[in-house]
Design an enzyme around this catalytic site. Sequence first.
Site, short mmCIF file in Angstrom:
data_model
loop_
_atom_site.label_atom_id
_atom_site.label_comp_id
_atom_site.label_asym_id
_atom_site.label_seq_id
_atom_site.Cartn_x
_atom_site.Cartn_y
_atom_site.Cartn_z
N GLU A 12 -6.64 32.43 -56.60
CA GLU A 12 -6.31 31.21 -55.87
C GLU A 12 -7.01 29.97 -56.44
O GLU A 12 -6.47 28.88 -56.36
CB GLU A 12 -6.57 31.35 -54.36
CG GLU A 12 -8.01 31.47 -53.96
CD GLU A 12 -8.20 31.61 -52.44
OE1 GLU A 12 -7.45 31.02 -51.67
OE2 GLU A 12 -9.14 32.33 -52.05
N CYS B 141 -22.73 20.55 -37.23
CA CYS B 141 -23.03 19.32 -36.49
C CYS B 141 -23.75 18.31 -37.37
O CYS B 141 -24.33 18.67 -38.40
CB CYS B 141 -23.92 19.64 -35.31
SG CYS B 141 -23.29 20.96 -34.28
N GLY C 215 -28.07 23.42 -35.08
CA GLY C 215 -28.68 24.75 -35.15
C GLY C 215 -28.40 25.54 -33.88
O GLY C 215 -27.53 25.17 -33.08
N GLU D 43 -10.49 41.22 -52.29
CA GLU D 43 -11.03 39.89 -52.06
C GLU D 43 -11.41 39.20 -53.38
O GLU D 43 -11.12 38.01 -53.58
CB GLU D 43 -12.24 39.98 -51.11
CG GLU D 43 -12.92 38.66 -50.80
CD GLU D 43 -12.03 37.62 -50.12
OE1 GLU D 43 -10.90 37.96 -49.74
OE2 GLU D 43 -12.47 36.47 -49.99
C1 F6R Z 1 -8.54 32.85 -49.05
C2 F6R Z 1 -8.28 32.19 -47.79
C3 F6R Z 1 -7.06 32.59 -47.05
C4 F6R Z 1 -7.40 32.75 -45.55
C5 F6R Z 1 -6.10 33.00 -44.74
C6 F6R Z 1 -6.40 33.19 -43.27
O1 F6R Z 1 -9.68 32.30 -49.66
O2 F6R Z 1 -9.01 31.33 -47.36
O3 F6R Z 1 -6.51 33.76 -47.55
O4 F6R Z 1 -8.30 33.80 -45.41
O5 F6R Z 1 -5.24 31.91 -44.90
O6 F6R Z 1 -6.92 32.04 -42.70
P1 F6R Z 1 -7.68 32.12 -41.32
O7 F6R Z 1 -8.89 32.94 -41.51
O8 F6R Z 1 -8.00 30.69 -40.97
O9 F6R Z 1 -6.73 32.74 -40.34
#
Ligand code: F6R
Length: 609
Positions: free
Chosen positions: A488, A2, A102, A481
């Site tokens: 990426e 916010c 918050g 991860e």
């Molecule tokens: C990696 C990343 C993507 C997202 C994936 C899922 O850094 O950001 O791999 O984790 O595209 O996105 P959400 O969590 O928005 O479904």
Amino acid sequence: MCGIVGYIGREEAAPILLYGLERLEYRGYDSAGIAVYDKGKLNVAKAVGKLKNLCELTDNGAKVSGCIGIGHTRWATHGQPSTDNSHPHLSGSGKIAIVHNGIVENYMKIREMLLSEGFTFKSETDTEVAVQLIEYYYKGNLLEAVSKAVDKIEGSYAFGVISSDHPDELIAVRKESPLIVAYGETGNFIASDITAVLKYTRNVAYLEDGDIAVVKKDGVKFYNSYLKEIQREKAYIDWDVEDAQREGYQHFMLKEIYEQPKVVKNTLSAHIKDGRIDLSDTLLTPEYCREIKRISIIGCGSAYHVGVVGKYLLEKYTRIPTEAVLASEFRYTDPIIDNHTLVIVISQSGETADTRAALREAKSLGARTLAIVNVVGSSIAKEADSVIYTLAGPEIAVATTKAYSAQLAVMYLITTALSSTRGLISAAEYDEVLAEMLRIPGKIETVLSDREQLQHLASMYFNNSSIFFIGRNLDYAISLEGSLKLKEISYIHSEAYAGGELKHGTISLIEPETLVVAVATCEKLFDKIISNVKEVKAREANVLCITQNKSFNAASAVTDNVFTIPNTHEMLTPSLAAIPLQLFAYYVALDRGCDIDKPRNLAKSVTVE
Ligand code: F6R
């Protein structure tokens, strides 16, 4: 997150507030509003959706006249995005208006107290509770009432408060949520973020935790929580607007990496009450927890990697057969799901097409569905049977960091709650895990304070053409991860392997100087992963080992570089091991001159299959 802006002075307030809110749009929001005092009365205008809706409603501020006002962009946490839930909120008498960033953690308790005193509420928000509490204490002195109210409030907050009884003052107070006072030529300002006021002034003062500022058009006074006057120095801001949005960080990704202690703390504390995990407002009631026969965790990318952590944790601590499934694969595998299956879908955006389709498929097969989502009111949040929100705030960098960490925190809560309900964890271990969970934000800070070491490591390896990550069990989940983060944003080819798999093919790719990052935080598997390290060392690879402090000596003996994380409970190592890998990826990408916040070919929200 916010945004707050406030103005008191000689100019019309509304256009200044709308301009400030526009500067705060980058933070993400779902509704916006302003309250302006004029002729004995507070006038409020709010609109859901983009700021242009509020501008249209108020004719760019022309319809809301007056020289003192507060404005807000809201990112929903308590209650859906709606006009009722958006800020500013008025007290019951309509005489006090508030904006809030918050979370008021004890708002339910305060709400009950106020209900018993005859107060009524129009919204589902924690913020309305705060303004009603100020009204409850108000006996003619607004400063005193605000001070008494914040004394009762637990959580984090930045509040801006005005009252029709006090048209010559604007009150600002903060705890663990940023707020500044800014000194302009025609009047003074408050703002959660310098960008909101940079057009008017570069002279600011930062409120510290517990400070209350009384802002008037010709001066500002600061008080501590005992209402003793204190001094706060003025600072001159020489950033440009874009720098200011990143709060001085070079990239949003780095800013978001540094926000992780706070978001993990917020996400955990939202579900821990009186020393117990409380998920009673989700479908995870004790009765249901005992009925679950099988769990499927579904997500894409990093969200899927949290699912892999979940698989290891849930099977170990709850003994419920659990699988982590890629959302894009789920629909086409003829999934074995029935009404005893709990399906957990994980998504930061709540809009990922594959995850949403998997959720629908799971529901159609009779599963009960629980979503772990960051964006309140998103499609996945609406469609799942039940939601646990990660309180990470808007994530702007394409590569997820803080939402990922918040998702891990939710996974710990679910695992520990299920394990306890099913009688698989002793009271002593439950207390120990919970206490350590609450120490994780502080330990993340410790890891972050070592960023220079990671910067140095990145400078050694950023020219590598291929980097491998290995780990076993939870460390394998973290390797997935770490490898994704690196590839990426730095565009270096990278793969993650379960340590034991290397010799089944991939080891043929290891050449002298290839970097292998060995994640070795699982104590019980430490020797096993070190055997894999020796295999790659025998092929002259360089090895960077991420391990707990207690294993530093053993790791140093066989690897080239060691980065240590604080010792912690075996369940919680992912939260600490992920941080150096994020920072390493960040600095490698920085050294390679990549567009870190917007990597090529990637989108923040993937809404197509
Ligand atoms: C990696 C990343 C993507 C997202 C994936 C899922 O850094 O950001 O791999 O984790 O595209 O996105 P959400 O969590 O928005 O479904």
